[in-house]
Design a protein around this motif. Structure first.
Motif, PDB file in Angstrom:
ATOM      1  N   THR A 252      30.128  38.874  41.915  1.00  0.00           N
ATOM      2  CA  THR A 252      31.029  39.456  42.278  1.00  0.00           C
ATOM      3  C   THR A 252      30.683  40.550  43.670  1.00  0.00           C
ATOM      4  O   THR A 252      29.741  40.194  44.131  1.00  0.00           O
ATOM      5  N   TYR A 256      34.839  43.274  41.511  1.00  0.00           N
ATOM      6  CA  TYR A 256      35.648  41.887  41.232  1.00  0.00           C
ATOM      7  C   TYR A 256      35.028  40.620  41.630  1.00  0.00           C
ATOM      8  O   TYR A 256      34.050  40.890  42.672  1.00  0.00           O
ATOM      9  N   PHE A 257      35.522  39.678  40.934  1.00  0.00           N
ATOM     10  CA  PHE A 257      34.682  38.563  41.315  1.00  0.00           C
ATOM     11  C   PHE A 257      35.398  37.639  42.740  1.00  0.00           C
ATOM     12  O   PHE A 257      36.417  38.198  42.885  1.00  0.00           O
TER      13      PHE A 257
END
Length: 633
Positions: A252, A256-257
């Motif tokens: 991440t 978010y990834f």
């Protein structure tokens, strides 16, 4: 496929089997040793260098080897290696290029016995962090050491002093100031990208029949699919496209990834199998992708390592291993484990190439200087990542060529010619085309944009000798009020810095865990020489001029008189030297652009945020936005 779990028994290191004996015996002393002893040709100069060497020690005791002995040994290695390289610079198994031209279409390359090309870019590695430059990480990277000990250690490789600009330079073969990418490190919400009219090394090699693979950190544009690796010439891609750094385990950046496999977010390794560290995934993907390539097709593999960039984290098994556990300083101990993780991925890279390694040229370098807050060090080079001094821009680097490409003794040689990151494109393309796309004025890669490419094919110079170079300048930073350039003039080898910070030296922790900073000194100006120079641009700024032959550690500012104990007379005045270098910088700046190449408007950031919230991944938000708008209409 072989199980790549990091803690299997087969991943254990066997330090005693690594052929370290061929590396430079000088360990973590002075750059002066490394750079200068190869140019010493008489006893008087050797004695002078020996005296300078003794003065240049900042902290650690010098090894017992005399400089005369080191010079004799290294001269012997260099002369033998150079002779072999000149005699057989490339071992073409098939017909000569001239014969090939009569049988094939222009610029074609026979499919037999191709040369595979591997580019390894290491994120935030320090100049003092590998076997031939370190004092405390000896044995941490045996696979890297093995490759370097059978290759050529490159002593004067420069990149930009920060991440995205170096990556743009590598891909394009042009200085990033020419297309608005020198200033900025890209963020996950930026529209900026390597311009589409800048052809890439992957696109050129793909045109020559190469299967192009990239694994790791991209970081030169992801707002649209055309900006990503698959849009810039790569056949396969696995890694993180948008972020400057991600969590090694969670993958991440922020909330978010950022982990992609070609055009698809890697849901399995971010959500289902989130515990596997990224470097092990990268090693596994390299093996998978190369195995898919037909044996008669050449491979271009670009591995942009995440290690040892922050966040500062490594597996406990590596941190607590005997080598790293002995380091008292906690940050340096974790960093040591990250170097080991990097080396394990290099093991996977070599294994993935398999028998191809015999016909492979591998170029290894960092993207900028190391950062002391992350446990990396560049000492005795001055300063660190983000600086105009060599600690910010000069890279620990080597080139490995398999025995099917270059005939050389089974020992490392050293090359002190100037090399810039932009030089890799023409050098690789020359190797890929057996010389038809080298440095000639008609080479198609050189004239495919409004401005010609800046890269210089250095293969012949590498083969010709340790100090031979067809590059005479390295622009470290192209600017108007702030700039830096290294130039080899008739008067000598100089570096000029204008408008930079007066940084010092970051000294690594000793056996007691003590680390400290040596304050910067020597800020000067031309007005300190003569009142006639009062109107020179940058005169009121902090200025530095260094003789890089005698002072590669950037200790003695010639604008303040230089080293008082070893004055040097030049065939140009100091003022003339500065004017010459400023004039060249003025020319380069006139060809640069201040355009930030896309902008960073709040509107774009909102779109990027919306995309990430919807998908859970940072990614090509503008492509999604345009597609959504088209569907809505």
């Amino acid at each position: 496929m072989e199980d790549l779990h990091p803690y299997k028994a087969h991943r254990k290191y066997e330090h005693e089997k690594v052929p370290l004996v061929h590396l430079n015996p000088v360990k973590y002393t002075s750059v002066l040793d490394e750079e200068m002893m190869f140019r010493a040709k008489d006893t008087d100069l050797l004695q002078e260098l020996h005296e300078l060497e003794n003065e240049s020690r900042m902290r650690f005791k010098a090894p017992k080897h005399s400089i005369m002995f080191r010079s004799f040994v290294c001269w012997s290695i260099i002369l033998v290696a150079s002779a072999a390289c000149v005699a057989l610079p490339l071992v073409w198994v098939e017909e000569s290029y001239a014969e090939q031209q009569s049988n094939d279409e222009p610029h074609s390359r026979p499919k037999e016995d191709p040369i595979n090309l591997v580019l390894v870019l290491v994120d935030d590695i320090g100049y003092a962090d590998l076997e031939w430059t370190t004092h405390d990480l000896i044995g941490a990277a045996p696979k890297i050491t093995e490759l370097a000990s059978n290759g050529t250690i490159l002593r004067n490789v420069y990149a930009q002093y920060q991440c995205s600009p170096t990556r743009a330079a590598l891909m394009s073969g042009r200085y990033p100031a020419r297309y608005g990418m020198q200033k900025n490190v890209l963020g996950t919400t930026d529209v900026m990208a390597l311009p589409m009219n800048e052809s890439t090394i992957a696109e050129h090699l793909k045109d020559e029949g190469y299967y192009t693979i990239m694994v790791g950190k991209w970081h030169i544009g992801c707002a649209q699919w055309e900006n990503t690796p698959l849009g810039r010439g790569f056949d396969k891609y696995y890694g993180f496209m948008c972020s400057g750094a991600i969590d090694y385990d969670e993958k991440t950046s922020g909330d978010y990834f950022d982990l992609w496999s070609d055009h698809n977010p890697d849901v399995y390794n971010t959500i289902t199998n989130a515990s596997t560290r990224t470097n092990y995934l990268f090693g596994s993907k390299m093996r998978e992708y190369v195995e898919e390539v037909p044996s008669d097709q050449p491979v271009f593999l670009y591995f942009a390592s995440q290690d040892p960039h922050g966040p500062l984290m490594a597996p406990d098994e590596l941190i607590n291993d005997g080598l790293c556990s002995a380091i008292v300083d906690e940050d340096r101990r974790i960093y040591c484990a990250m170097i080991r993780a990097l080396d394990m991925t290099m093991e996977d890279l070599v294994a993935s190439m398999g028998d191809r390694m015999n016909r492979t040229v591998l170029f290894f370098l960092g993207d900028n200087g190391g950062s002391s807050k992350n446990g990396a060090y560049n000492f005795p080079l001055r300063s660190e990542k983000g600086s105009l001094f060599d600690g910010g821009a000069k890279q620990v680097s080597f080139l490995y060529a398999g025995s099917g490409v270059m005939k050389r003794p089974q020992s490392s040689s050293l090359y002190s010619g100037l090399v810039h990151a932009v030089d890799i494109l023409p050098t690789f393309l020359r190797l890929a085309t057996k010389g038809s796309q080298g440095d000639g004025p008609d080479a198609k890669w050189r004239n495919d944009t409004i401005y010609p490419k800046d890269g210089i094919d250095f293969w012949d110079a590498l083969c010709a000798g340790h100090y031979t170079s067809n590059r005479t300048e390295v622009p470290v930073w192209i600017g108007q009020d702030s700039y830096a350039i290294r130039m080899r003039l008739d008067a000598g080898d100089f570096k000029l810095i204008v408008g930079g910070d007066n940084d010092g030296w970051y000294v690594p922790p000793n056996a007691s865990g003590e680390a400290y900073e040596i304050e910067g000194t020597g800020c000067g100006s031309l007005s300190s020489l003569t009142a006639d120079d009062a109107n020179v641009a940058g005169d009121d700024d902090c200025m530095f001029l260094f003789d890089m032959f005698y002072d590669p550690e950037e200790k003695y500012n010639l604008l303040n008189g230089g080293n008082p104990n070893h004055p040097v007379e030049y065939n140009m005045s100091i003022t003339e030297i500065v004017y010459t270098m400023q004039s060249r910088m003025s020319d380069l700046y006139s060809e640069a652009t201040n355009d930030d190449n896309g902008g960073n408007d709040e509107e774009y950031k909102d779109i990027a945020q919306d995309y990430a919230e919807l998908t859970g991944f940072w990614g090509p938000f503008l492509s999604w936005y345009h597609n959504s708008s088209s569907l809505a209409n």
